[in-house]
Design a protein around this motif. Sequence first.
Motif, short mmCIF file in Angstrom:
data_model
loop_
_atom_site.label_atom_id
_atom_site.label_comp_id
_atom_site.label_asym_id
_atom_site.label_seq_id
_atom_site.Cartn_x
_atom_site.Cartn_y
_atom_site.Cartn_z
N ARG A 182 76.55 -8.36 11.64
CA ARG A 182 77.59 -9.32 11.24
C ARG A 182 78.98 -8.75 11.49
NH1 ARG A 182 78.62 -12.02 5.21
NH2 ARG A 182 80.38 -13.35 5.86
N GLN A 186 82.57 -9.84 14.34
CA GLN A 186 83.92 -10.19 13.87
C GLN A 186 84.97 -9.86 14.93
OE1 GLN A 186 84.13 -11.83 10.86
NE2 GLN A 186 81.90 -11.63 11.02
N GLN A 221 89.82 -4.98 7.75
CA GLN A 221 89.31 -4.71 6.40
C GLN A 221 88.78 -3.29 6.26
OE1 GLN A 221 88.71 -7.45 8.25
NE2 GLN A 221 88.07 -9.19 7.00
N PRO A 260 88.84 -17.01 6.50
CA PRO A 260 88.33 -17.52 5.22
C PRO A 260 87.32 -16.60 4.56
CG PRO A 260 87.51 -18.83 7.07
CD PRO A 260 88.58 -17.95 7.61
N ASP A 261 86.60 -15.80 5.36
CA ASP A 261 85.62 -14.87 4.78
C ASP A 261 86.18 -13.45 4.68
OD1 ASP A 261 85.72 -14.36 7.48
OD2 ASP A 261 83.54 -14.28 7.78
N ARG A 263 87.41 -11.66 2.27
CA ARG A 263 86.95 -10.81 1.16
C ARG A 263 85.50 -10.39 1.35
NH1 ARG A 263 90.45 -10.30 -3.25
NH2 ARG A 263 88.87 -8.83 -3.90
N ALA A 264 84.66 -11.28 1.84
CA ALA A 264 83.26 -10.91 2.06
C ALA A 264 83.16 -9.81 3.11
CB ALA A 264 82.46 -12.14 2.51
N ILE A 265 83.94 -9.92 4.18
CA ILE A 265 83.94 -8.88 5.22
C ILE A 265 84.55 -7.59 4.68
CG2 ILE A 265 84.79 -8.26 7.51
CD1 ILE A 265 82.55 -10.33 7.48
#
Length: 328
Positions: A182, A186, A221, A260-261, A263-265
């Motif tokens: 995943r 990115q 991140q 949008p993702d 924080r998850a990343i």
Amino acid sequence: MPAENLIRQTVSRFPRYAGSGIEITPVEKGGSDRKYYRVAVAEERSLILVKYGKDRTENSNYVAIARFLSRLGIRVPEIYFHDEDEHLIWMEDLGERDLWSYRNEPWGTLRDRYRSALGELVKLHTRAQSAVTEFAPALETEFDAELYRWEQNYFFENCVHRFFGGKATACDEKMLAEIAARLHEQPRVVVHRDFQSQNILLRDGNAYLIDFQGLRPGLAQYDLASLVYDPYVALTAVQREELITLYVEKALDADGKIAPDFRAIFDLCALQRLMQALGAYGFLGLAKERPQFLDYIPPALASLREVVARIDGLRELPELLDQLRARS
């Protein structure tokens, strides 16, 4: 290298120092194979002299990267002279105070220092990518699924096995492979790769980046997680959240884009960074006989356990971390 030789090398590149009183003082710096020296010259500002080895490409790319970042308006030490044959670099001395050295200040003051560091980080993430094509040969291998898997295995081999004496075989194998895949998918920016408190110097309230020779394409991140979950500094959950918010605000001001993702990343990158750090502490502490790094295993384990709790699908790793924390 003997001090006399370093003085002779310095005078040959800076003839005006001939006849001046020159003092060479070693500077202790991290876990790298580079040797740092402070060159103090009578009545002049001191210099930093770096002696690097020839076995790693990233060392010889340090000067090119420094000049590249400086052209982009990112604060880094100025390079005065580079002798490629002798593997010596003379550069600006920004002083001895890194972000880590301010760690015990009140948060109201420390926050401003972090704010300056995050400002430079956002510059790196938003300015370097558009200019990096011509500079790509000097960058390290990009973050991809293979590198993320290497970081995970580095943790199992050097922390779980080497330090704790457990089995080196990975747990949650399928889920960790999915995380690596995943992250691989990115979009990348240019990242520092080791953005933690000891690699950020402060002078006159402004942050300067150092130890950036590992620059490569990766995820923003990852750098942010390296700072927010820095095992060298004990930040609270509230302080970490504030730093993440500060970064997002600065990034939005710079280019107006946050995925949008995000924080998850971020959590997945924090997992990766902490696994890498724990592997490094085990390797440096035992294989390289630098036991001071072993002191950071407990706080890094605690942070990793906190991060893992926010990631769905990991079942065996939380149990392993609980066992390791009980033993540490």
